[in-house]
Design an enzyme around this catalytic site. Structure first.
Site, PDB file in Angstrom:
ATOM      1  N   HIS A 123      13.598  33.553 -13.554  1.00  0.00           N
ATOM      2  CA  HIS A 123      13.898  32.472 -14.506  1.00  0.00           C
ATOM      3  C   HIS A 123      14.262  33.039 -15.891  1.00  0.00           C
ATOM      4  O   HIS A 123      14.547  34.233 -15.999  1.00  0.00           O
ATOM      5  CB  HIS A 123      12.721  31.476 -14.554  1.00  0.00           C
ATOM      6  CG  HIS A 123      12.188  31.180 -13.172  1.00  0.00           C
ATOM      7  ND1 HIS A 123      12.832  30.362 -12.290  1.00  0.00           N
ATOM      8  CD2 HIS A 123      11.091  31.668 -12.494  1.00  0.00           C
ATOM      9  CE1 HIS A 123      12.157  30.329 -11.133  1.00  0.00           C
ATOM     10  NE2 HIS A 123      11.101  31.121 -11.227  1.00  0.00           N
ATOM     11  N   GLU A 176       5.541  37.227  -5.409  1.00  0.00           N
ATOM     12  CA  GLU A 176       4.938  36.012  -5.976  1.00  0.00           C
ATOM     13  C   GLU A 176       3.496  36.387  -6.304  1.00  0.00           C
ATOM     14  O   GLU A 176       2.669  36.564  -5.415  1.00  0.00           O
ATOM     15  CB  GLU A 176       4.958  34.859  -4.964  1.00  0.00           C
ATOM     16  CG  GLU A 176       6.301  34.190  -4.783  1.00  0.00           C
ATOM     17  CD  GLU A 176       6.602  33.117  -5.820  1.00  0.00           C
ATOM     18  OE1 GLU A 176       5.901  33.060  -6.858  1.00  0.00           O
ATOM     19  OE2 GLU A 176       7.551  32.344  -5.597  1.00  0.00           O
ATOM     20  N   GLU A 206       6.150  30.257 -16.436  1.00  0.00           N
ATOM     21  CA  GLU A 206       6.403  31.353 -15.497  1.00  0.00           C
ATOM     22  C   GLU A 206       7.395  32.362 -16.064  1.00  0.00           C
ATOM     23  O   GLU A 206       7.220  33.571 -15.897  1.00  0.00           O
ATOM     24  CB  GLU A 206       6.929  30.804 -14.161  1.00  0.00           C
ATOM     25  CG  GLU A 206       7.172  31.897 -13.126  1.00  0.00           C
ATOM     26  CD  GLU A 206       7.897  31.393 -11.894  1.00  0.00           C
ATOM     27  OE1 GLU A 206       8.146  30.174 -11.797  1.00  0.00           O
ATOM     28  OE2 GLU A 206       8.246  32.235 -11.038  1.00  0.00           O
ATOM     29  N   HIS A 248       7.765  36.907  -9.735  1.00  0.00           N
ATOM     30  CA  HIS A 248       7.587  35.458  -9.903  1.00  0.00           C
ATOM     31  C   HIS A 248       6.112  35.109  -9.835  1.00  0.00           C
ATOM     32  O   HIS A 248       5.264  35.941  -9.501  1.00  0.00           O
ATOM     33  CB  HIS A 248       8.322  34.695  -8.784  1.00  0.00           C
ATOM     34  CG  HIS A 248       9.805  34.668  -8.925  1.00  0.00           C
ATOM     35  ND1 HIS A 248      10.512  33.568  -9.342  1.00  0.00           N
ATOM     36  CD2 HIS A 248      10.729  35.645  -8.683  1.00  0.00           C
ATOM     37  CE1 HIS A 248      11.811  33.857  -9.366  1.00  0.00           C
ATOM     38  NE2 HIS A 248      11.971  35.117  -8.974  1.00  0.00           N
TER      39      HIS A 248
END
Ligand code: ZN
Length: 266
Positions: free
Chosen positions: A62, A231, A100, A155
């Site tokens: 992101h 993750e 995030e 992430h």
């Protein structure tokens, strides 16, 4: 004379041949020696070249300005397997609002610093946490163009099940090229094993034993280098949110990820 010299520099061996005896004497150079030094200095010795450093590409998920630029972020881009996906997404956040994108950026910078200190060259897919994108296909291209030894996307998840927790490592499956096969599997299992050995629990809610084969992650699908997506955990889980929100906690994730990369490269 100037014309003949230029033709001899970059041309074929025939172009460097002195004019034949049939050439009119007015066009013949007075001597052919000026051509010789030019031709013999074209190829320098390369014996002093050292082995190139290994390159690792870190891809912090992101970006800080994604949310404010929906049109740019939502435009479809190639995602592999004949599909498209939005250019990028905003990512999730802890219940207290820690984003995030800020977490992934901070961890990636810490991993970069740890690897750089070990003499590993690191490329980040974005220069800061204030921009838009880049799109997922561009992120994959950065790893491909760098001929990266390993590509690690970072992430954190946002499961609404507050008890769900633990990290997992995703990879492209079924593989679409050689790098996505055994090399990516080895990178995924090495990362999983290293993070687990450093005390991080594997996911209670995604994948199996900390590994998650995926066919829908554009960055993994489009990678021509060994690539995985880590993750780190669930931002909506209170314990993991506390760790993600603390510099010490982020340093622990960074140390585990860096150790996983180094174990794979060793
Ligand atoms: Zn994410």
């Amino acid at each position: 004379m100037l014309f003949l010299l230029l033709a001899g520099c970059g041309g074929t061996p025939e172009a460097a041949t002195p004019p034949s005896s049939t050439t009119p004497s007015t066009a013949r150079p007075t001597t052919t020696t000026p051509d010789a030094p030019i031709l013999t200095t074209v190829l320098p010795p390369e014996t002093t070249e050292t082995t190139p450093k290994q390159v690792v590409v870190l891809d912090p998920g992101h970006n800080g300005a994604n949310a404010a630029n929906p049109t740019e972020i939502n435009r479809p881009v190639p995602a592999g397997r004949g599909k498209t996906k939005p250019c990028n997404t905003t990512g999730t956040a802890t219940n207290a609002g820690y984003a995030e994108h800020a977490f992934t950026w901070d961890v990636a910078v810490r991993v970069r610093d740890l690897l750089t200190a070990q003499g590993i060259e690191v490329i980040l897919t974005r220069p800061d946490d204030d921009g838009v994108g880049p799109c997922v296909d561009k992120r994959a291209a950065i790893g491909n163009e760098a001929n990266a030894a390993a590509v690690i996307s970072i992430h954190a998840d946002g499961s609404t099940n507050a008890s769900a927790h633990g990290f997992h490592v995703a990879y492209s499956s079924p593989p679409l090229n050689e790098a996505q096969g055994e090399p990516a599997m080895t990178l995924a299992t090495t990362m999983r094993d290293t993070m687990a050995a450093q005390g991080f629990a594997t996911s209670t809610y995604i994948g199996s034993k900390g590994l998650s084969p995926r066919d829908d992650l554009a960055g993994m699908n489009l990678s021509e280098r060994p690539a995985v997506l880590v993750e780190c955990g669930n931002m909506r889980n209170a314990d993991e949110a506390a760790a993600f929100s603390s510099p010490d906690g982020r340093q622990s994730y960074a140390e585990a990820i860096a150790a996983g990369i180094q174990a794979y490269l060793a």
